[in-house]
Design an enzyme around this catalytic site. Structure first.
Site, mmCIF file in Angstrom:
data_model
loop_
_atom_site.group_PDB
_atom_site.id
_atom_site.type_symbol
_atom_site.label_atom_id
_atom_site.label_comp_id
_atom_site.label_asym_id
_atom_site.label_seq_id
_atom_site.Cartn_x
_atom_site.Cartn_y
_atom_site.Cartn_z
ATOM 1 N N CYS A 257 67.621 81.930 3.020
ATOM 2 C CA CYS A 257 67.781 82.101 1.562
ATOM 3 C C CYS A 257 68.790 83.190 1.204
ATOM 4 O O CYS A 257 69.343 83.182 0.112
ATOM 5 C CB CYS A 257 66.443 82.400 0.913
ATOM 6 S SG CYS A 257 65.246 81.082 1.148
ATOM 7 N N HIS B 186 68.007 85.051 -6.382
ATOM 8 C CA HIS B 186 67.537 83.915 -5.596
ATOM 9 C C HIS B 186 66.334 83.320 -6.325
ATOM 10 O O HIS B 186 65.464 84.046 -6.805
ATOM 11 C CB HIS B 186 67.142 84.383 -4.197
ATOM 12 C CG HIS B 186 66.482 83.319 -3.388
ATOM 13 N ND1 HIS B 186 66.997 82.043 -3.303
ATOM 14 C CD2 HIS B 186 65.341 83.315 -2.654
ATOM 15 C CE1 HIS B 186 66.204 81.315 -2.529
ATOM 16 N NE2 HIS B 186 65.192 82.055 -2.139
ATOM 17 N N ASN C 151 63.150 76.146 -5.109
ATOM 18 C CA ASN C 151 63.850 77.039 -4.180
ATOM 19 C C ASN C 151 64.819 76.213 -3.328
ATOM 20 O O ASN C 151 64.384 75.442 -2.477
ATOM 21 C CB ASN C 151 62.823 77.760 -3.310
ATOM 22 C CG ASN C 151 63.450 78.748 -2.347
ATOM 23 O OD1 ASN C 151 64.666 78.773 -2.173
ATOM 24 N ND2 ASN C 151 62.631 79.556 -1.704
HETATM 25 O O1 UT7 Z 1 62.972 82.032 -0.452
HETATM 26 C C1 UT7 Z 1 62.182 83.093 -0.031
HETATM 27 C C2 UT7 Z 1 60.957 82.562 0.535
HETATM 28 N N1 UT7 Z 1 59.910 82.171 -0.302
HETATM 29 C C3 UT7 Z 1 59.325 82.952 -1.209
HETATM 30 O O2 UT7 Z 1 59.806 83.938 -1.671
HETATM 31 C C4 UT7 Z 1 57.935 82.533 -1.610
HETATM 32 C C5 UT7 Z 1 57.030 83.732 -1.671
HETATM 33 N N2 UT7 Z 1 55.634 83.407 -1.946
HETATM 34 C C6 UT7 Z 1 55.226 82.798 -3.070
HETATM 35 O O3 UT7 Z 1 56.020 82.414 -3.907
HETATM 36 C C7 UT7 Z 1 53.730 82.626 -3.295
HETATM 37 O O4 UT7 Z 1 53.030 83.393 -2.341
HETATM 38 C C8 UT7 Z 1 53.271 81.148 -3.220
HETATM 39 C C9 UT7 Z 1 53.779 80.401 -4.429
HETATM 40 C C10 UT7 Z 1 53.778 80.509 -1.957
HETATM 41 C C11 UT7 Z 1 51.744 81.069 -3.229
HETATM 42 O O5 UT7 Z 1 51.223 81.722 -4.372
HETATM 43 P P1 UT7 Z 1 49.974 82.685 -4.233
HETATM 44 O O6 UT7 Z 1 49.622 83.122 -5.603
HETATM 45 O O7 UT7 Z 1 50.322 83.749 -3.228
HETATM 46 O O8 UT7 Z 1 48.862 81.719 -3.714
HETATM 47 P P2 UT7 Z 1 48.037 81.760 -2.349
HETATM 48 O O9 UT7 Z 1 48.892 81.423 -1.177
HETATM 49 O O10 UT7 Z 1 47.294 83.046 -2.295
HETATM 50 O O11 UT7 Z 1 47.000 80.558 -2.590
HETATM 51 C C12 UT7 Z 1 46.056 80.605 -3.638
HETATM 52 C C13 UT7 Z 1 45.235 79.316 -3.637
HETATM 53 C C14 UT7 Z 1 44.654 78.971 -2.278
HETATM 54 O O12 UT7 Z 1 43.354 78.463 -2.493
HETATM 55 P P3 UT7 Z 1 42.050 79.366 -2.184
HETATM 56 O O13 UT7 Z 1 42.184 79.745 -0.738
HETATM 57 O O14 UT7 Z 1 42.180 80.555 -3.103
HETATM 58 O O15 UT7 Z 1 40.935 78.452 -2.508
HETATM 59 C C15 UT7 Z 1 45.558 77.866 -1.782
HETATM 60 O O16 UT7 Z 1 44.879 76.971 -0.902
HETATM 61 O O17 UT7 Z 1 46.051 78.211 -4.019
HETATM 62 C C16 UT7 Z 1 45.899 77.147 -3.063
HETATM 63 N N3 UT7 Z 1 47.166 76.415 -2.971
HETATM 64 C C17 UT7 Z 1 47.458 75.356 -3.749
HETATM 65 N N4 UT7 Z 1 46.760 74.716 -4.701
HETATM 66 C C18 UT7 Z 1 47.356 73.671 -5.322
HETATM 67 C C19 UT7 Z 1 48.224 76.671 -2.173
HETATM 68 N N5 UT7 Z 1 49.208 75.791 -2.410
HETATM 69 C C20 UT7 Z 1 48.758 74.957 -3.382
HETATM 70 C C21 UT7 Z 1 49.323 73.875 -4.061
HETATM 71 N N6 UT7 Z 1 48.594 73.268 -5.011
HETATM 72 N N7 UT7 Z 1 50.572 73.441 -3.803
#
Ligand code: UT7
Length: 321
Positions: free
Chosen positions: A114, A248, A278
């Site tokens: 990225c 980004h 992204n």
């Molecule tokens: O280009 C550079 C690289 N990428 C980034 O910069 C991305 C950086 N990270 C992020 O943007 C965020 O961490 C994410 C968008 C990937 C995730 O958001 P989050 O608020 O950190 O969510 P999480 O990973 O803590 O997940 C929260 C919940 C989980 O459920 P439980 O365990 O709380 O029951 C996940 O299983 O959301 C669930 N979950 C989803 N639910 C519906 C994860 N992905 C999905 C999904 N749809 N696609």
């Protein structure tokens, strides 16, 4: 007089097919609500089989050449930033060179995921200032859809395909136009936080994207705010003097948190993550092209580019348009 790399033109290309969150939710266990709330993403473009990193990159390059008023034969350097090349080799830059019909020049790829476009801009800037070429095409192009695990909802909803390109031209200037400073970083001890679980020298397969989202998020806000502070200090300017930040586009929450840390109002931040998701190395040049074409970014503006990604790698650049 100072020899500097000037932004001479921008271009972009998106795959024909656009997919909404609702359409994605028909085949992945997710929802429009979750994706919008956690990331700000609403749509992404997904490449068809005939659309590749090189073809998208070449389309963006042609637009940038046209905007710069230059011909393919004027280009002395082509750098493609990508983590999804058409082939392991040759470099996608050479395929772009062939597709746009540019004769003998320097052409190679940069792999910094990225942050790739920031790395490529920094390399091109140095090469232009030291006389390796007069005009350079710097392209960020990706087809991340090809390396997504469509069974993994924690990653597959986040990415999209596309390409952005800029023409940078070496010019002797008396004012402060052009690229004024760049800063790059890498911390390889975090390479397991965001990676692809395959490759020619390990599995012999292409592999899929794996990410510890929360950890990446945490590092992104800290590192991006810090590198933006560094480039602004390099040019002796403060955040209030920035006209536009082109970040980004990984997650709207990362973009908002970084802007807040620097005290930058959201009206001065170019946002495309809702439309493109992204697109890795393509996201910054895609957003830059959009804001140049719709007239937001204009001659005389102070613009800051920033990105962070796998490695971890991150970087920033400040330029006067
Ligand atoms: O280009 C550079 C690289 N990428 C980034 O910069 C991305 C950086 N990270 C992020 O943007 C965020 O961490 C994410 C968008 C990937 C995730 O958001 P989050 O608020 O950190 O969510 P999480 O990973 O803590 O997940 C929260 C919940 C989980 O459920 P439980 O365990 O709380 O029951 C996940 O299983 O959301 C669930 N979950 C989803 N639910 C519906 C994860 N992905 C999905 C999904 N749809 N696609």
């Amino acid at each position: 007089m100072t020899r500097r790399a000037i932004l001479a033109g921008t271009g972009s290309a998106l795959p024909r097919t656009r997919v909404s969150n609702a359409e994605l939710a028909e085949r992945v266990d997710t929802s429009d609500e979750w994706i919008v709330e956690r990331t700000g993403i609403r749509f992404r473009h997904i490449a068809e089989p005939d659309e590749t990193t090189a073809t998208l990159g070449a389309d963006a390059a042609k637009e940038a050449l046209q905007a710069a008023g230059l011909q393919p034969a004027d280009i002395g350097l082509i750098i493609v930033a990508t983590a999804t090349p058409d082939n392991t080799f040759p470099a996608s830059a050479t395929k772009v060179q062939a597709l746009i019909g540019a004769p003998d020049c320097i052409a190679f790829d940069v792999a910094a995921v990225c942050s790739g476009f920031l790395y490529a801009v920094s390399v091109a800037d140095a090469m232009l200032r030291t006389g390796a070429a007069r005009h350079a095409l710097v392209i960020g192009s990706e087809t991340f859809s090809r390396i997504l695990d469509w069974e993994d909802r924690t990653t597959c909803v986040l990415f999209g395909d596309g390409a952005g390109a800029v023409v940078l031209s070496a010019e002797e200037v008396e004012d402060d136009r052009g690229i004024l400073a760049t800063r790059l970083h890498a911390e390889g001890q975090y390479c397991d936080m965001l990676y692809v679980d395959g490759g020619p020298s390990t599995t012999g397969t292409v592999g899929h994207v794996r990410m510890q989202g929360r950890e990446v998020f945490r590092h992104a806000v800290t590192n991006l705010a810090s590198v933006l502070g560094e480039v602004m200090a390099d040019v002796g300017l403060s955040a209030e003097q920035i006209d536009w930040v082109v970040p980004h586009q990984a997650n709207k929450r990362i973009i908002d948190a970084t802007a807040k840390k620097l005290g930058l109002p959201s009206e001065r931040v170019v946002l495309t993550v809702d439309q493109h998701a992204n697109t890795s190395a393509a996201s910054v040049p895609l957003a830059l092209d959009l804001a140049v074409r719709d007239g937001r970014i204009k001659r005389g503006d102070l613009v800051v580019l920033e990105a962070m990604g796998g490695g971890f790698t991150w970087g920033a650049a400040v330029l006067r348009i």
